[in-house]
Design an enzyme around this catalytic site. Structure first.
Site, PDB file in Angstrom:
ATOM      1  N   GLU A  55     -16.608 110.631  40.677  1.00  0.00           N
ATOM      2  CA  GLU A  55     -16.724 110.795  39.228  1.00  0.00           C
ATOM      3  C   GLU A  55     -15.402 110.732  38.481  1.00  0.00           C
ATOM      4  O   GLU A  55     -15.327 110.142  37.387  1.00  0.00           O
ATOM      5  CB  GLU A  55     -17.438 112.119  38.902  1.00  0.00           C
ATOM      6  CG  GLU A  55     -18.959 112.068  39.056  1.00  0.00           C
ATOM      7  CD  GLU A  55     -19.417 112.283  40.477  1.00  0.00           C
ATOM      8  OE1 GLU A  55     -20.637 112.380  40.701  1.00  0.00           O
ATOM      9  OE2 GLU A  55     -18.557 112.353  41.379  1.00  0.00           O
ATOM     10  N   ALA A 102     -25.418 108.441  40.666  1.00  0.00           N
ATOM     11  CA  ALA A 102     -26.135 108.114  39.432  1.00  0.00           C
ATOM     12  C   ALA A 102     -26.147 106.614  39.197  1.00  0.00           C
ATOM     13  O   ALA A 102     -25.221 105.902  39.577  1.00  0.00           O
ATOM     14  CB  ALA A 102     -25.497 108.827  38.247  1.00  0.00           C
ATOM     15  N   GLU A 142     -24.611 115.918  45.319  1.00  0.00           N
ATOM     16  CA  GLU A 142     -25.045 117.121  44.612  1.00  0.00           C
ATOM     17  C   GLU A 142     -26.457 117.522  45.047  1.00  0.00           C
ATOM     18  O   GLU A 142     -26.753 118.713  45.205  1.00  0.00           O
ATOM     19  CB  GLU A 142     -24.979 116.897  43.106  1.00  0.00           C
ATOM     20  CG  GLU A 142     -23.551 116.804  42.587  1.00  0.00           C
ATOM     21  CD  GLU A 142     -23.482 116.691  41.079  1.00  0.00           C
ATOM     22  OE1 GLU A 142     -23.037 117.643  40.436  1.00  0.00           O
ATOM     23  OE2 GLU A 142     -23.869 115.619  40.555  1.00  0.00           O
ATOM     24  N   GLY A 178     -24.135 112.129  42.530  1.00  0.00           N
ATOM     25  CA  GLY A 178     -25.371 112.883  42.375  1.00  0.00           C
ATOM     26  C   GLY A 178     -26.144 113.020  43.670  1.00  0.00           C
ATOM     27  O   GLY A 178     -26.886 113.990  43.853  1.00  0.00           O
TER      28      GLY A 178
END
Length: 268
Positions: free
Chosen positions: A135, A67, A115, A112
């Site tokens: 994270e 992100a 992910e 992300g």
């Protein structure tokens, strides 16, 4: 596409090439990219010419480094933060595609980005790829399925290690752990990805869609229920023109003389 082309979408030979296009930011995910990725997935779903989708990152350094942390601001409350995340399931259009989705990974595949890769069906990576979830080091947790898909892919022990420590793993370890299924030299990644995509594009779209459905169901269904679903899906395929043509072509291949001579009879 809009939003300064943060996601590129192109179709060629039945393959939809979806490219994360913020190379100067290591393809970090921002709001524009989340919206554009959803649109790209929907375009691929609606285009009858598209048989396979390939997700990749632009530039030499990263598939996606996670992100864009510059977009993170303080939120008014935990309840409002949760509501915001629940209404922004930006990976859903990608993971719900009935067509095969390949992740072609090089460089950083973090947060992300990982992910996104986990939401794809097949992951092929270059030898320079590295994978991780940073994270917890930022006081956060994965937000679009990483904590659920990672243990399903690599097992609980490695998932705990990766997510609690934030440590990255190499392409080699990712292959051993089952996070990726293919690893190639960086210079060969594009060609190997295209070859794999073309192999899938030549197969029955309905058979591939049903295979995906059955495999996903296997994660949740008891064995006997899964076996019934498999039988139901196979029954729907048996009289399709594509299945009949494929079986006849298979029976004419050289080197099959040692079998029954009838591929349908050999089916188990």
């Amino acid at each position: 596409m809009a939003e300064e082309e943060v996601v590129l979408f192109a179709v060629s030979g039945g393959i939809a090439w979806v490219t994360l296009n913020r190379p100067a930011k290591l393809n970090a995910v921002n709001a524009a990219m989340r919206a554009a990725l959803g649109r790209a997935a929907r375009m691929a779903a609606e285009d009858a010419q598209v048989r396979v989708v390939v997700l990749r990152g632009a530039g030499p350094r990263a598939f996606c480094a996670g992100a864009d942390i510059h977009e993170f601001d303080e939120v008014p409350s935990a309840a409002e933060a949760r509501q915001s995340r629940m209404t922004a399931r930006w990976l859903q259009p990608l993971e719900e595609l009935r067509k095969p989705v390949l992740a072609s990974i090089h460089g950083y595949c973090l947060g992300g980005g990982l992910e996104m890769a986990l939401a794809c069906d097949i992951r092929i990576c270059a030898e320079d790829a590295s994978f991780g979830f940073p994270e917890t080091g930022l006081g956060m947790l994965t937000g679009v399925g990483g904590s659920q898909r990672l243990p399903r892919a690599v097992g609980t022990a490695l998932a705990m290690d990766m997510m609690l420590t934030g440590d990255r793993i190499s392409a080699g370890r990712a292959l051993t752990a089952g996070l990726v299924t293919r690893i190639v030299p960086p210079a060969a990644l594009a060609a190997e990805t295209e070859a794999l995509a073309r192999q899938l594009a030549a197969r029955s779209p309905l058979a591939l869609a049903f295979a995906k459905e059955a495999i996903h169901a296997a994660q949740d269904l008891p064995l006997q229920d899964g076996l019934r679903l498999e039988t139901d899906l196979l029954s729907l395929l048996l009289n399709t023109p594509e299945r009949i043509t494929a079986v006849r072509a298979f029976g004419q291949m050289p080197g099959l003389e040692g079998g029954s001579g009838n591929p349908e009879a050999d089916h188990s």
